[in-house]
Design a protein around this motif. Sequence first.
Motif, PDB file in Angstrom:
ATOM      1  N   UNK A 251      48.045  57.680  45.887  1.00 32.73           N
ATOM      2  CA  UNK A 251      47.501  57.925  47.221  1.00 32.73           C
ATOM      3  C   UNK A 251      46.484  59.072  47.223  1.00 32.73           C
ATOM      4  N   UNK A 252      46.768  60.128  46.448  1.00 31.63           N
ATOM      5  CA  UNK A 252      45.889  61.295  46.446  1.00 31.63           C
ATOM      6  C   UNK A 252      44.498  60.991  45.900  1.00 31.63           C
ATOM      7  N   UNK A 253      44.383  59.909  45.110  1.00 32.17           N
ATOM      8  CA  UNK A 253      43.079  59.560  44.541  1.00 32.17           C
ATOM      9  C   UNK A 253      42.095  59.078  45.611  1.00 32.17           C
ATOM     10  N   UNK A 254      42.613  58.635  46.752  1.00 30.32           N
ATOM     11  CA  UNK A 254      41.712  58.156  47.808  1.00 30.32           C
ATOM     12  C   UNK A 254      40.742  59.240  48.250  1.00 30.32           C
ATOM     13  N   UNK A 255      41.212  60.495  48.238  1.00 26.07           N
ATOM     14  CA  UNK A 255      40.381  61.605  48.703  1.00 26.07           C
ATOM     15  C   UNK A 255      39.540  62.226  47.596  1.00 26.07           C
ATOM     16  N   UNK A 256      39.674  61.709  46.377  1.00 26.41           N
ATOM     17  CA  UNK A 256      38.933  62.269  45.252  1.00 26.41           C
ATOM     18  C   UNK A 256      37.527  61.677  45.144  1.00 26.41           C
ATOM     19  N   UNK A 257      37.309  60.577  45.851  1.00 24.36           N
ATOM     20  CA  UNK A 257      36.003  59.937  45.767  1.00 24.36           C
ATOM     21  C   UNK A 257      35.934  58.823  44.753  1.00 24.36           C
ATOM     22  N   UNK A 258      37.095  58.274  44.353  1.00 28.13           N
ATOM     23  CA  UNK A 258      37.086  57.171  43.394  1.00 28.13           C
ATOM     24  C   UNK A 258      36.510  55.920  44.042  1.00 28.13           C
ATOM     25  N   UNK A 259      35.852  55.113  43.225  1.00 25.98           N
ATOM     26  CA  UNK A 259      35.308  53.842  43.700  1.00 25.98           C
ATOM     27  C   UNK A 259      36.239  52.681  43.407  1.00 25.98           C
ATOM     28  N   UNK A 260      37.044  52.814  42.330  1.00 23.07           N
ATOM     29  CA  UNK A 260      37.925  51.727  41.903  1.00 23.07           C
ATOM     30  C   UNK A 260      39.197  52.316  41.318  1.00 23.07           C
ATOM     31  N   UNK A 261      40.317  51.638  41.554  1.00 22.88           N
ATOM     32  CA  UNK A 261      41.578  52.021  40.936  1.00 22.88           C
ATOM     33  C   UNK A 261      42.319  50.760  40.498  1.00 22.88           C
ATOM     34  N   UNK A 262      43.138  50.909  39.485  1.00 21.50           N
ATOM     35  CA  UNK A 262      43.940  49.798  38.997  1.00 21.50           C
ATOM     36  C   UNK A 262      45.050  50.337  38.132  1.00 21.50           C
ATOM     37  N   UNK A 263      45.582  49.496  37.255  1.00 19.59           N
ATOM     38  CA  UNK A 263      46.683  49.924  36.415  1.00 19.59           C
ATOM     39  C   UNK A 263      46.459  49.551  34.971  1.00 19.59           C
TER      40      UNK A 263
END
Length: 806
Positions: A251-263
Amino acid sequence: MKIFSNNRIHLLDGAMGTMLQRHGVEPGAVSEVLNIEQPDVITAIHREYVQAGADVIYTNTFGLNRYKMEKTGYGVAETADAAVKAARAACDKDTKVAIDMGPIGQLLEPMGTLSFEDAYDTFKEVCVQGEKSGADLAVIETMTDLYEVKAALLAVKENTDLPVMVSMTFQEDGRTFTGCGVEEMAALLTRLGADAVGINCSLGPDEIWPIAQRLAAETPAEIFVKPNAGLPDPKTGEYHISAEEFAASMRKYRDLGVSMIGGCCGTDPTYISALRDMLGGAETAERPEKAPARTRVCTATAHTDFDRFVVIGERLNPTGKKRLKDAIVNEDYDYIMEQALKQADEGAGVLDVNAGIPGIDEAAVLPALVKKIQSVTDVPLQIDSGDPAAVEAALRVYNGKPVLNSVNGTEKSLREILPAAARYGAAIIALTLDDDGIPETAEKRIAIAEKIRNAANAAGIPDSDIIVDCLTLTVSAEQAQAAETLKAIRTVTEDLGLKTVLGLSNISFGLPNRPLINRTFLVMAMQQGLSAAIMNPADEEMKGALRAFELLSGADENAAAFIEAFRGWTPAAGGAKAQGHVTGGGEAEGKTAEFGTLGGVTAALKKGLPSEAVRNVEKILESKSEMETVNDYLVPALDVIGKEFEAGTLYLPQMMQAAVAAQAGFEVIKKRLAESGVERVSKGTVIIATVKGDVHDIGKNIVKTILENYGYDVTDLGRDVPPETIVKTAEEKNCRLVGLSALMTTTLGSMEETTSMLKSRLPGCHVMVGGAVVTQDYADSIGADYYCADAMKAAAAANEVFGAQA
């Protein structure tokens, strides 16, 4: 280019390996062949990720390369084609297919034997076919070696029109297995044109978080993360973070400015679905810390920033240096490498490298010099040439982001030299001269600087990577020119906002007391904003002037650097010399180790100089026996290297070069013993192997090199070795120590089976285990005697086993 046109955070897929296991694929199987033999299975896995919400599907080609496929009967092109088609069959019109490329599995030169061009060609085969088959983008992932990343990224950029995402895998200390840091990764990949830069594998979302924060602050490119589902239980291979816990940690990555997330490892479609629910269509946030417009150059493991004054070492330029000229012509690389190391120790933050000698093939010699120098020092290099072919060749083989000296305002330079800097991501030194020579006025020099900047910007080189040389003429002949140079430096600094550099020695030509003129002019130029100087870093008076200027200008906070440099100063005999670095490097050694001593051997190994190691060993052998030389000098020196490696002050490339230097010393011992009719006495035989089902052997190969340096005979059984083969070989050799390696959780069962069989049939045999997925707890649980996190711990285990035997 942006991977997606909208600003929503997009989802990447999860682990292919995890899903293949669930479909009954045998551990260690070459899963890429399933694209041809069982495409429906691969499509079904992709479809599950698409249904879970993935916007990007990675093809089942992570390990696809010519070396892995040579035993399968299938070619790279046909496998890549089948993989793209299997992925495309699972996707809807909005889902992108990425041709996936992982590490080749071999170390590149100088750590290994794989050449840069062979690595380039290997990646080229995959990405070119991926584009032909309809992939939307390319992904380069799970990389640890920045040099291999460069080969892969250039292969994509130079041979396809695919957007490209690049991710490296880090340890908790923020460095990769080979010592590359986030800062070095960002510096090179941003300029080489990676469309998105990220982190994947090795760690879970919480462990990756501080590393991702650093990455976000270092690059303006899109960023993405693909963590593991926490850390695996080596016994079961299961990952300990559930899908819900994974999404909560992300959840915290949303505010980091990431464009894409996965696993990555351990994440199945339920994890991607949980991420989709957590995101709820969230848009990419503005970065909390925007990447600064920093002038930075780097190697794979170190960087130099021009935010404080940088000394650029001049002693690898053959102009006026007969000894260096002879060394270049005669390929006396030891002398050249020694000069590089001396300048690094004396404080140079960058080393100028020039091979401009009439009659030589500069296009062949300059890249050879770059590779040799980079094998012994991690100080960034300034590639100095006006020969387009030499520039192209040297920039291509350089590991990291260099400075290119020099681009000038002539149309030929802008047409033939500047594009190479843009292509390979180099910073440039811009000489303020054109077809009419060096202008007399500051205003005309500024106009040339602006011309070069405009051309550089148009080629994709930002202002932060342009360093202007306003040039200085001989004051004895044209006295007014000194003032024009100073005026130009101030204007470039204040009005154009660019960094500046000067080569100082020309200013005093033809006059007495040249050092006084040089250091006075240096201080005057620094007062106008000079950022760097090409000079001799051993010049104590120049370094003293630099120290004093930084103190008086406030750059040296609390006088810390000045006090450290002049600690113990006395007026007697002119005072003590300034010690250590001025700016842009690590601490100097301070003392020269005495030749033919333990300190001398250790210094030779640290430098990675085989010839120096040989000379030290030969000197010691004048008064010591062969075995005394080994036991009292070579082995203790290796121990020092090992301790620094474990402490994180020395990285894998340096350790491997130290091993090469040590091996040269051991060869002297072997030759002496052979000449005297005495056979070398081995400390013992060690068998090493990568267990059944696992095809990775980089770590095992490093262990072999280190063990051989410690005097052990090593029988390397290779990769994917069945338990019975290992046990049979151990029985035949009556072996007391076997080393087992595994990189994948799916092959840990093979490690346990092999260990159990060895213990049952050879009770006196010790087992050491290691690999990325192995832990101390797992080693204990399967009855292994030693857990070896790295090669030096394997050497310690061998010393304990065979020392106890003796």
